[in-house]
Design a protein around this motif. Structure first.
Motif, PDB file in Angstrom:
ATOM      1  N   GLU A 204      65.347   8.054  50.844  1.00  0.00           N
ATOM      2  CA  GLU A 204      66.764   8.484  49.949  1.00  0.00           C
ATOM      3  C   GLU A 204      66.762  10.183  50.343  1.00  0.00           C
ATOM      4  OE1 GLU A 204      69.097   9.233  45.758  1.00  0.00           O
ATOM      5  OE2 GLU A 204      67.802   7.920  45.928  1.00  0.00           O
TER       6      GLU A 204
ATOM      7  N   ARG B  76      67.546   7.495  58.426  1.00  0.00           N
ATOM      8  CA  ARG B  76      66.832   5.875  58.554  1.00  0.00           C
ATOM      9  C   ARG B  76      65.931   6.137  59.933  1.00  0.00           C
ATOM     10  NH1 ARG B  76      69.240   0.044  58.049  1.00  0.00           N
ATOM     11  NH2 ARG B  76      68.307   0.487  55.705  1.00  0.00           N
TER      12      ARG B  76
ATOM     13  N   ALA C  65      69.972  -4.004  52.493  1.00  0.00           N
ATOM     14  CA  ALA C  65      69.872  -2.831  52.913  1.00  0.00           C
ATOM     15  C   ALA C  65      70.198  -2.602  54.393  1.00  0.00           C
ATOM     16  CB  ALA C  65      68.139  -2.392  52.919  1.00  0.00           C
TER      17      ALA C  65
ATOM     18  N   THR D 291      61.486  -0.732  60.159  1.00  0.00           N
ATOM     19  CA  THR D 291      62.617   0.392  59.511  1.00  0.00           C
ATOM     20  C   THR D 291      62.063   1.040  58.352  1.00  0.00           C
ATOM     21  OG1 THR D 291      64.609  -0.773  60.306  1.00  0.00           O
ATOM     22  CG2 THR D 291      64.821   0.533  58.729  1.00  0.00           C
ATOM     23  N   TRP D 292      61.999   2.378  58.360  1.00  0.00           N
ATOM     24  CA  TRP D 292      61.761   3.070  57.211  1.00  0.00           C
ATOM     25  C   TRP D 292      62.889   3.728  56.558  1.00  0.00           C
ATOM     26  CZ3 TRP D 292      56.817   3.861  55.499  1.00  0.00           C
ATOM     27  CH2 TRP D 292      55.630   3.695  56.428  1.00  0.00           C
ATOM     28  N   ASP D 293      63.247   3.785  55.296  1.00  0.00           N
ATOM     29  CA  ASP D 293      64.191   4.342  54.720  1.00  0.00           C
ATOM     30  C   ASP D 293      63.567   5.399  53.498  1.00  0.00           C
ATOM     31  OD1 ASP D 293      66.551   3.388  55.647  1.00  0.00           O
ATOM     32  OD2 ASP D 293      66.766   1.578  54.325  1.00  0.00           O
TER      33      ASP D 293
END
Length: 151
Positions: A122, A126, A111, A118-120
């Motif tokens: 879609e 980010r 990733a 870290t926040w993801d």
């Protein structure tokens, strides 16, 4: 009368070894209890306060949206992030541990995680570093999903 220096050193080494054994046993016992707590992030630490209904709702929303919170067990900012959600919501965050197992390290490398937390999500930029709950709400469109379903 005091013990000869040789005996004092031996007693000191024995006491130090005993203390190290006790501390290791305590840490292992706590780690097992936390790991078996049902938390999605047991190695980050336990949040300090109970969660509010809003914190639990946001945690569930983030998970339902497919958000991922990448962190590391040794990261104080990750604990701070989890703590913002309170105990119950913090334990149900969509968390990926990046530094406890080879599987986690590989997932975080794939990733391209470069900072913790870290926040993801879609379709969203980010986020790196500790995010306030309001920032996470705006980022994940929290509230707009419920407004969209209202007539």
């Amino acid at each position: 009368m005091s013990a000869p220096p040789r005996h004092s050193a031996l007693l000191g080494s024995l006491a130090l070894g005993l203390l190290a054994g006790v501390l290791t046993a305590c840490a292992d016992a706590r780690g097992s209890a936390v790991a078996n707590s049902g938390s999605t992030s047991p190695h980050v630490g336990e949040a300090l306060n109970k969660s509010t209904a809003e914190q639990r709702s946001l945690s569930a929303h983030l998970a339902a949206q497919g958000a991922i919170f990448y962190g590391a067990w040794w990261c104080p900012a990750c604990f701070q992030q989890k703590n913002l959600f309170g105990k119950e919501a913090g334990n149900s965050l969509p968390y990926v541990e990046c530094d406890k197992s080879d599987e986690g390290r590989q997932r975080c490398q794939a990733a391209e995680v470069r900072a913790f937390p870290t926040w993801d999500l879609e379709g969203k930029p980010r986020l790196e570093g500790v995010q306030s709950l309001d920032e996470l709400k705006a980022w994940s469109d929290y509230g707009s999903a419920s407004r969209a379903s209202q007539p």
